[in-house]
Scaffold this active site. Structure first.
Site, PDB file in Angstrom:
ATOM      1  N   ASP A 105      13.339   4.058  -1.808  1.00 55.62           N
ATOM      2  CA  ASP A 105      12.362   2.777  -2.135  1.00 55.62           C
ATOM      3  C   ASP A 105      10.851   3.804  -2.351  1.00 55.62           C
ATOM      4  O   ASP A 105      10.862   4.945  -1.822  1.00 55.62           O
ATOM      5  CB  ASP A 105      12.237   1.917  -1.199  1.00 55.62           C
ATOM      6  CG  ASP A 105      10.829   1.025  -1.334  1.00 55.62           C
ATOM      7  OD1 ASP A 105      10.540   0.553  -2.237  1.00 55.62           O
ATOM      8  OD2 ASP A 105      10.190   0.992  -0.388  1.00 55.62           O
TER       9      ASP A 105
ATOM     10  N   ASP B 137       6.984   2.521  -2.541  1.00 56.98           N
ATOM     11  CA  ASP B 137       5.840   2.023  -1.765  1.00 56.98           C
ATOM     12  C   ASP B 137       6.102   1.560  -0.427  1.00 56.98           C
ATOM     13  O   ASP B 137       6.985   0.641   0.073  1.00 56.98           O
ATOM     14  CB  ASP B 137       5.154   0.545  -2.352  1.00 56.98           C
ATOM     15  CG  ASP B 137       4.721   1.258  -3.821  1.00 56.98           C
ATOM     16  OD1 ASP B 137       5.146   0.412  -4.876  1.00 56.98           O
ATOM     17  OD2 ASP B 137       3.896   1.990  -3.893  1.00 56.98           O
TER      18      ASP B 137
ATOM     19  N   THR C  99       7.544  -1.272  -8.361  1.00 55.11           N
ATOM     20  CA  THR C  99       6.498  -0.696  -8.997  1.00 55.11           C
ATOM     21  C   THR C  99       6.651  -0.053 -10.341  1.00 55.11           C
ATOM     22  O   THR C  99       7.887   0.184 -10.428  1.00 55.11           O
ATOM     23  CB  THR C  99       5.547   0.299  -8.149  1.00 55.11           C
ATOM     24  OG1 THR C  99       4.273   0.198  -8.439  1.00 55.11           O
ATOM     25  CG2 THR C  99       6.104   1.630  -7.899  1.00 55.11           C
ATOM     26  N   SER C 100       5.678   0.093 -10.967  1.00 58.33           N
ATOM     27  CA  SER C 100       5.568   0.518 -12.437  1.00 58.33           C
ATOM     28  C   SER C 100       6.053   1.858 -12.285  1.00 58.33           C
ATOM     29  O   SER C 100       5.522   2.715 -11.521  1.00 58.33           O
ATOM     30  CB  SER C 100       4.329   0.308 -12.904  1.00 58.33           C
ATOM     31  OG  SER C 100       3.903  -1.060 -12.760  1.00 58.33           O
TER      32      SER C 100
ATOM     33  N   ASN D 222       3.240   4.342 -12.021  1.00 60.23           N
ATOM     34  CA  ASN D 222       2.844   4.415 -10.646  1.00 60.23           C
ATOM     35  C   ASN D 222       3.813   5.571  -9.802  1.00 60.23           C
ATOM     36  O   ASN D 222       3.128   6.496  -9.042  1.00 60.23           O
ATOM     37  CB  ASN D 222       2.786   3.091  -9.774  1.00 60.23           C
ATOM     38  CG  ASN D 222       1.847   2.205 -10.310  1.00 60.23           C
ATOM     39  OD1 ASN D 222       0.705   2.761 -10.983  1.00 60.23           O
ATOM     40  ND2 ASN D 222       1.863   0.823 -10.087  1.00 60.23           N
TER      41      ASN D 222
HETATM   42  C1  XBP Z   1       6.464  -2.381  -3.634  1.00 60.44           C
HETATM   43  C2  XBP Z   1       5.900  -3.580  -4.479  1.00 60.44           C
HETATM   44  C3  XBP Z   1       4.921  -3.294  -5.544  1.00 60.44           C
HETATM   45  C4  XBP Z   1       3.654  -2.758  -5.112  1.00 60.44           C
HETATM   46  C5  XBP Z   1       2.543  -3.033  -6.045  1.00 60.44           C
HETATM   47  O1  XBP Z   1       7.266  -1.862  -4.335  1.00 60.44           O
HETATM   48  O2  XBP Z   1       6.255  -4.574  -4.012  1.00 60.44           O
HETATM   49  O3  XBP Z   1       5.004  -4.527  -6.141  1.00 60.44           O
HETATM   50  O4  XBP Z   1       3.215  -3.550  -3.864  1.00 60.44           O
HETATM   51  O5  XBP Z   1       2.950  -2.393  -7.328  1.00 60.44           O
HETATM   52  P1  XBP Z   1       8.491  -0.908  -3.653  1.00 60.44           P
HETATM   53  P2  XBP Z   1       3.093  -3.028  -8.804  1.00 60.44           P
HETATM   54  O6  XBP Z   1       9.714  -1.545  -4.033  1.00 60.44           O
HETATM   55  O7  XBP Z   1       8.384   0.643  -4.115  1.00 60.44           O
HETATM   56  O8  XBP Z   1       8.422  -1.193  -2.145  1.00 60.44           O
HETATM   57  O9  XBP Z   1       1.869  -3.693  -8.928  1.00 60.44           O
HETATM   58  O10 XBP Z   1       3.183  -1.976  -9.731  1.00 60.44           O
HETATM   59  O11 XBP Z   1       4.216  -3.849  -8.551  1.00 60.44           O
HETATM   60 MG    MG Z   2       8.659  -0.655  -0.224  1.00 63.73          MG
END
Ligand code: XBP
Ligand code: MG
Length: 246
Positions: free
Chosen positions: A21, A23, A135-136, A139
């Site tokens: 993953d 973020d 996330t995008s 990013n």
């Molecule tokens: C975590 C998320 C993302 C970020 C914000 O992604 O929930 O939505 O909080 O990024 P991950 P965006 O699956 O990597 O933990 O605004 O691009 O969605």
């Molecule tokens: Mg995450």
């Protein structure tokens, strides 16, 4: 030093790929996301502010665009109900993504403890690497160019980002997409996640999952994870195999 996690009880197929993953797992990014959301609200003249406590709650909605729509539905349902409601949310999210990228490009987010070392070891051992994130893609690329810039280019063979799956975590879609690109069954892999949504998404795709909690997701429900660790500090390939049972 991370306490050694429990040994797994059952034997599994050999570990062929680790799916990270982004973020909260690869890097500590959610404060940068939160600041980018708030800066966007200011630019658009919206009386919205997501403090830390509210953001922890809103993180239960994976994907920033869906999070924005959810919040707007709660605080200004009329705005969302207007004919351009979806376009309004898309414009907010597009601007937020740009502001977030700028923050990451200034080095605001760092790789989480143990991540870079573990990834290097996995690569040297021939374990395939992939990303499955909400996330995008822009990013992800910004992080790869900064917090993860020490990794050789192409370290992640497959990158599944928000654009690859309409249904976001806890739906398993993004993990199923990554498995298809890897050409592997879920049981030949291990997912590493920081949130309850992420753990459920990986499990839904039949992938055993290790949780490394972060400050934003500490209160999440990690039921089904093989283990819940504070981070990957002190965890090597042998440790992953011990947790996973092979
Ligand atoms: C975590 C998320 C993302 C970020 C914000 O992604 O929930 O939505 O909080 O990024 P991950 P965006 O699956 O990597 O933990 O605004 O691009 O969605
Ligand atoms: Mg995450």
């Amino acid at each position: 030093m991370t306490a050694m996690p429990p040994e797994s009880s059952g034997r599994r197929a050999d570990l062929q790929a680790v799916i990270f993953d982004v973020d909260g797992t690869l890097a500590d990014t959610e404060e940068a996301h939160r600041q980018a959301f708030n800066a966007t609200f200011g630019e658009f003249g919206l009386p919205w502010h997501w403090d830390v406590e509210l953001y922890v709650e809103l993180l239960g909605v994976a994907s920033g665009k869906e999070r924005l729509a959810h919040y707007c539905r709660c605080v200004d349902p009329q705005r969302l109900a207007q004919p351009d409601g979806a376009e309004f949310i898309a414009r907010l999210h597009q601007r937020k993504t740009r502001l977030y990228e700028r923050r990451i490009e200034t080095g605001e987010a760092a790789a989480r403890p143990g991540v870079l070392r573990l990834i290097r070891e996995l690569r040297e051992a021939g374990v395939r690497l992939a990303i499955a994130t909400t996330t995008s893609r822009a990013n992800v690329d910004a992080l790869l160019a900064t917090a993860l810039a020490d990794l050789p280019p192409g370290s992640f063979e497959v990158i599944g980002a928000g654009e690859q799956a309409a249904a976001k975590k806890p739906a398993p879609d993004i993990y199923r997409w990554v498995l298809e690109k890897l050409g592997l069954p879920g049981e030949a892999c291990l997912a590493i996640e920081d949130s309850g949504n992420g753990v459920r998404a990986a499990l839904g795709a039949g992938i055993p999952v290790l949780a490394t909690e972060c400050a934003w997701t500490r209160r999440d429900d990690f039921t089904g994870a093989l283990a819940v660790l504070p981070d990957l500090e002190g965890i090597d390939l042998a440790g992953l195999r011990r947790i996973r049972g092979a």
